[in-house]
Design a protein around this motif. Sequence first.
Motif, PDB file in Angstrom:
ATOM      1  N   GLY A  80      68.709  39.989 -19.188  1.00  0.00           N
ATOM      2  CA  GLY A  80      69.960  39.527 -18.589  1.00  0.00           C
ATOM      3  C   GLY A  80      70.303  38.079 -18.830  1.00  0.00           C
ATOM      4  N   SER A  81      69.570  37.393 -19.734  1.00  0.00           N
ATOM      5  CA  SER A  81      69.863  35.971 -19.952  1.00  0.00           C
ATOM      6  C   SER A  81      71.212  35.767 -20.649  1.00  0.00           C
ATOM      7  CB  SER A  81      68.743  35.299 -20.750  1.00  0.00           C
ATOM      8  OG  SER A  81      68.651  35.824 -22.052  1.00  0.00           O
ATOM      9  N   ALA A  82      71.686  36.782 -21.359  1.00  0.00           N
ATOM     10  CA  ALA A  82      73.028  36.699 -21.962  1.00  0.00           C
ATOM     11  C   ALA A  82      73.737  38.020 -21.717  1.00  0.00           C
ATOM     12  CB  ALA A  82      72.922  36.416 -23.454  1.00  0.00           C
ATOM     13  N   LYS A  83      75.064  37.969 -21.743  1.00  0.00           N
ATOM     14  CA  LYS A  83      75.823  39.196 -21.501  1.00  0.00           C
ATOM     15  C   LYS A  83      76.786  39.436 -22.656  1.00  0.00           C
ATOM     16  CE  LYS A  83      75.320  39.327 -16.567  1.00  0.00           C
ATOM     17  NZ  LYS A  83      73.903  39.504 -16.809  1.00  0.00           N
ATOM     18  N   SER A  84      76.764  40.670 -23.190  1.00  0.00           N
ATOM     19  CA  SER A  84      77.728  41.054 -24.226  1.00  0.00           C
ATOM     20  C   SER A  84      77.570  42.549 -24.461  1.00  0.00           C
ATOM     21  CB  SER A  84      77.473  40.288 -25.536  1.00  0.00           C
ATOM     22  OG  SER A  84      76.536  40.981 -26.330  1.00  0.00           O
ATOM     23  N   PRO A  85      78.546  43.175 -25.101  1.00  0.00           N
ATOM     24  CA  PRO A  85      78.418  44.620 -25.391  1.00  0.00           C
ATOM     25  C   PRO A  85      77.181  44.916 -26.251  1.00  0.00           C
ATOM     26  CG  PRO A  85      80.673  43.868 -25.798  1.00  0.00           C
ATOM     27  CD  PRO A  85      79.865  42.640 -25.498  1.00  0.00           C
ATOM     28  N   GLU A  86      76.819  43.977 -27.149  1.00  0.00           N
ATOM     29  CA  GLU A  86      75.641  44.181 -28.013  1.00  0.00           C
ATOM     30  C   GLU A  86      74.368  44.240 -27.166  1.00  0.00           C
ATOM     31  OE1 GLU A  86      78.041  41.990 -28.557  1.00  0.00           O
ATOM     32  OE2 GLU A  86      78.870  42.582 -30.515  1.00  0.00           O
ATOM     33  N   VAL A  87      74.318  43.378 -26.146  1.00  0.00           N
ATOM     34  CA  VAL A  87      73.147  43.360 -25.257  1.00  0.00           C
ATOM     35  C   VAL A  87      73.138  44.640 -24.402  1.00  0.00           C
ATOM     36  CG1 VAL A  87      72.017  42.139 -23.361  1.00  0.00           C
ATOM     37  CG2 VAL A  87      73.079  40.834 -25.221  1.00  0.00           C
TER      38      VAL A  87
END
Length: 326
Positions: A208-215
Motif C-alpha cells: 500500500g505504499s503507492a496507489k495505482s491501477p497497476e498496483v
Amino acid sequence: MELFESMKQKIADRNIKIVFPEATDPRILGAVARLYAEELLEPVLIGNKEEIVAAAHDRGLKTERFTIIDPDKFDRWDEMVESFVERRKGKATKEDAEKILKDVNYFGTMLTYMGITDGMVSGIIHSTGETVRPALQIIKTKPGISRTSGAMLMVRGRDQEKYIFSDCGININPNAQELAEIAVDSAKTATLFDIDPKVALLSFSTKGSAKSPEVDKVIEATKLVHEMAPDLKADGELQFDASYVPSVAALKAPNSEVAGQATVFVFPDLQSGNIGYKIAQRFGGFEAIGPILQGLNKPVSDLSRGANEEDVYKLAIITATQTLLD
Ligand SMILES: CC(C)(COP(=O)(O)OP(=O)(O)OC[C@H]1O[C@@H](n2cnc3c(N)ncnc32)[C@H](O)[C@@H]1OP(=O)(O)O)[C@@H](O)C(=O)NCCC(=O)NCCS
C-alpha cells in the motif's frame, strides 16, 4: 547437488523422447549427440535423413542410432492430419492441415501431442512465435491454466544460488487472474530445480505504499493466488528490495513469510520481467536459463537464436525433467 546433476538423475533411464525439429543445425546435433551418449533421453530428429546425416558428418558425428522422422515419408501422416483438424475444431481444413504440418514446428508439436514424443525443443532458427504458437494451438494449457508463461531459472556462483523469474517471455500485459496463474505455475516450476517456492508478486509499491491501477492488479493477483493455492507461501505487492533484502523486508513488510526471503519473483508484466532478468544476468552475474514454458499439457521449449550447444543440451534436460511434473 549440482543443479543439472540432480536433473540428470531424475530423467536417466526413463526413455523420455524429445523431438528436435531443427535437426540440421550443428548446435542441435552436437547437443543431441551428448544427450544420446550420456543416455539421458531419446532424441527424435525431424527432417530429410540424407541432409541430417550429411550435417552430422560435417560435425564429425555418427547418426546410425538416431531416430529420424521425415515428414515426407511419415507412415502416420494421415492420422496426424486428421488429429490436427479435430484439435483445431473448425479452424483448419484437411487442405490447411496438409500445408501447415509441413512446418517442422507444427509437425514436432503434433508428434508430441500424439504421444510419439514427450516434449519438444526448438527455436534456434525460428522466432518465439513460430516455435510456441503450435504448442498454444495444439498442446494447449493444463486444466485451470488459461495462459502459458515463460520462466527464467537464474543461477549464480559456486554454491548455486537459484531463483525463478517470470513471466519473462510470453504474456505482454497479464491481467490479475493471469498473473495469479503465472505465480502458481512458477512455484511448480521452482520445485523442478529443488527450489523451495516463496513467491513474491512484485510491484513498485510495498503493502500500500503507492496507489495505482497497476498496483491494484498485483494486490488482486496476490488474493487470487491465496485462493488458488492456499498452502503456497506467496505475498504481494512487494518491491524487489522488500522481497529480497531481509533488513528492508523487516521495515516494509514485517509480518510477511515471503518478504526478505523470496525465491520466485513474479513480475507484473513482460516489460518488467524481461528487463529484470537481463539486469540480473548482466549486472548481477546470474546465468539465465530458459525461458521455460510453463502450464502446457506437455513441455515445449523455445531456444534463443543466439543459443550455443551447451544451451541446447541444458534446455533439453530441463524439458525432459518437465515431463515428470503433474
Ligand atoms: C506467444 C505469442 C507469439 C503468441 O502470439 P500469437 O500467435 O500472435 O497469439 P494469438 O493471439 O494469435 O493466438 C494464437 C493461439 O494461441 C493461443 N494463445 C496465445 N497466447 C497464449 C498464451 N499465453 N497461453 C495460452 N494460449 C495462448 C490463442 O488462444 C490462440 O489459440 P487459437 O488459435 O486456438 O484461437 C505472443 O504472445 C507474443 O508474441 N508474446 C511475446 C513474445 C515475445 O516477443 N517475447 C520476447 C521476449 S523473449
